[in-house]
Design an enzyme around this catalytic site. Structure first.
Site, PDB file in Angstrom:
ATOM      1  N   GLU A  38       0.854  -1.196   0.000  1.00  0.00           N
ATOM      2  CA  GLU A  38       0.000   0.000   0.000  1.00  0.00           C
ATOM      3  C   GLU A  38       0.894   1.251   0.000  1.00  0.00           C
ATOM      4  O   GLU A  38       2.007   1.202   0.542  1.00  0.00           O
ATOM      5  CB  GLU A  38      -0.829  -0.057   1.295  1.00  0.00           C
ATOM      6  N   LYS A 108      -9.466   2.073  -1.752  1.00  0.00           N
ATOM      7  CA  LYS A 108      -9.645   1.371  -0.470  1.00  0.00           C
ATOM      8  C   LYS A 108     -11.020   1.637   0.146  1.00  0.00           C
ATOM      9  O   LYS A 108     -11.403   2.786   0.377  1.00  0.00           O
ATOM     10  CB  LYS A 108      -8.537   1.813   0.482  1.00  0.00           C
ATOM     11  N   CYS A 141      -4.932  -3.424   2.432  1.00  0.00           N
ATOM     12  CA  CYS A 141      -4.658  -3.516   3.861  1.00  0.00           C
ATOM     13  C   CYS A 141      -5.897  -3.740   4.732  1.00  0.00           C
ATOM     14  O   CYS A 141      -6.450  -4.810   4.736  1.00  0.00           O
ATOM     15  CB  CYS A 141      -3.852  -2.297   4.309  1.00  0.00           C
TER      16      CYS A 141
HETATM   17  C1  ACM Z   1      -3.789  -0.249   7.163  1.00  0.00           C
HETATM   18  O1  ACM Z   1      -4.898  -0.341   6.648  1.00  0.00           O
HETATM   19  N1  ACM Z   1      -2.795   0.373   6.577  1.00  0.00           N
HETATM   20  C2  ACM Z   1      -3.518  -0.883   8.459  1.00  0.00           C
END
Ligand code: ACM
Length: 265
Positions: A38, A108, A141
């Site tokens: 990420e 995301k 993530c």
């Molecule tokens: C995250 O979502 N970077 C822990």
């Protein structure tokens, strides 16, 4: 189909240097698909909107062009996280760049911690695309903490979930076992390492990038600290077989009618 996990330790704000380092890791191993962390070349811990503005990239920016050119040069897919700049604001996104110049974007869905101060919740929903014989789904993530994320990707037909990560909690690499097993998919969690100390707050990233098979086997595991590239051949057919014995097909036997709350909220 050969998959590579790329684990780096970017220096906050040093975009050019971080991209250069990522490309030199990529150059160490030949693969069909490279999965990177990420926010792979900016660093993670933004402390102002101005900083996100300065370090983010729109889809036509130079950094994105560099990744596209690299994918074309290698004849491979590269999937990487980045801070996306748009007219409405910023997204914590991942982009798959394909060797034919096409791209697939994912924003995301579940923002973690102070990401909420700087990024908008994703608008794309979960994306799956096909490369050669492989269906690849995109997640970032903290999405892992919501089992619906990987389930949705698996139901959309993903064989491999490319999970670009900057993990700070110690659980995901273990949880991937269960998520790979119950969804019968490959999960590639590409995680970063190192510590960022910014404005009195220190975050340490947990490394140990993993590739887990639909049978829950750990095919790859990176080091806790330091950079690495790890590669493994995988067979998408294994992820398409949702049978765990002659009687149980874990997708055909789902009972979606029982999975709603039926007014019992
Ligand atoms: C995250 O979502 N970077 C822990």
């Amino acid at each position: 189909m050969r998959v590579a996990l790329v684990q780096n330790s970017p220096k906050f704000g040093k975009k050019e240097e971080n991209i250069h380092r990522l490309f030199s890791l990529i150059d160490q191993e030949k693969a069909d698909v490279y999965v990177l962390p990420e926010l792979s070349y900016t660093g993670y811990q933004f402390v102002s909107k101005k900083e996100v503005e300065e370090l983010s990239d729109s889809l036509d920016s130079k950094a994105i062009r560099q990744f596209k050119d690299k994918a074309i040069e290698l004849g491979s897919v590269i999937i990487f996280g980045f801070a996306e700049r748009t007219e409405e604001g910023f997204y914590n996104s991942s982009l798959a760049v394909l060797p034919d110049g096409k791209t697939v974007l994912y924003r995301k869905s579940h923002l973690f911690y102070k990401e909420k101060l700087y990024f908008l919740p994703g608008t794309t929903g979960f994306s799956v695309f096909t490369y050669k014989d492989m269906r690849i789904g995109l997640a970032i993530c903290f999405d892992w903490f919501f089992p619906e994320s990987f389930r949705t990707l698996a139901l959309l037909g993903a064989d491999l979930i490319a999970h670009c990560s900057n993990l700070v909690m110690p659980y995901c690499q273990q949880a991937d076992f269960a998520q790979a097993l119950v969804n019968r998919v490959y999960i590639a969690t590409a995680n970063r390492t190192g510590t960022e100390f910014r404005e009195e707050e220190s975050l340490t990233f947990t490394g140990e990038s993993v590739l887990v098979s639909p049978r829950g086997e750990y095919l790859l595991r990176g080091p806790e600290e330091g950079e690495a590239i790890l590669v493994c051949d995988i067979d998408p057919a294994l992820a398409r077989d949702k049978k765990i014995n002659p009687y149980n097909d874990v997708f055909k036997e789902r009972r979606p009618a029982f999975y709603t709350l039926l007014g019992k909220t």
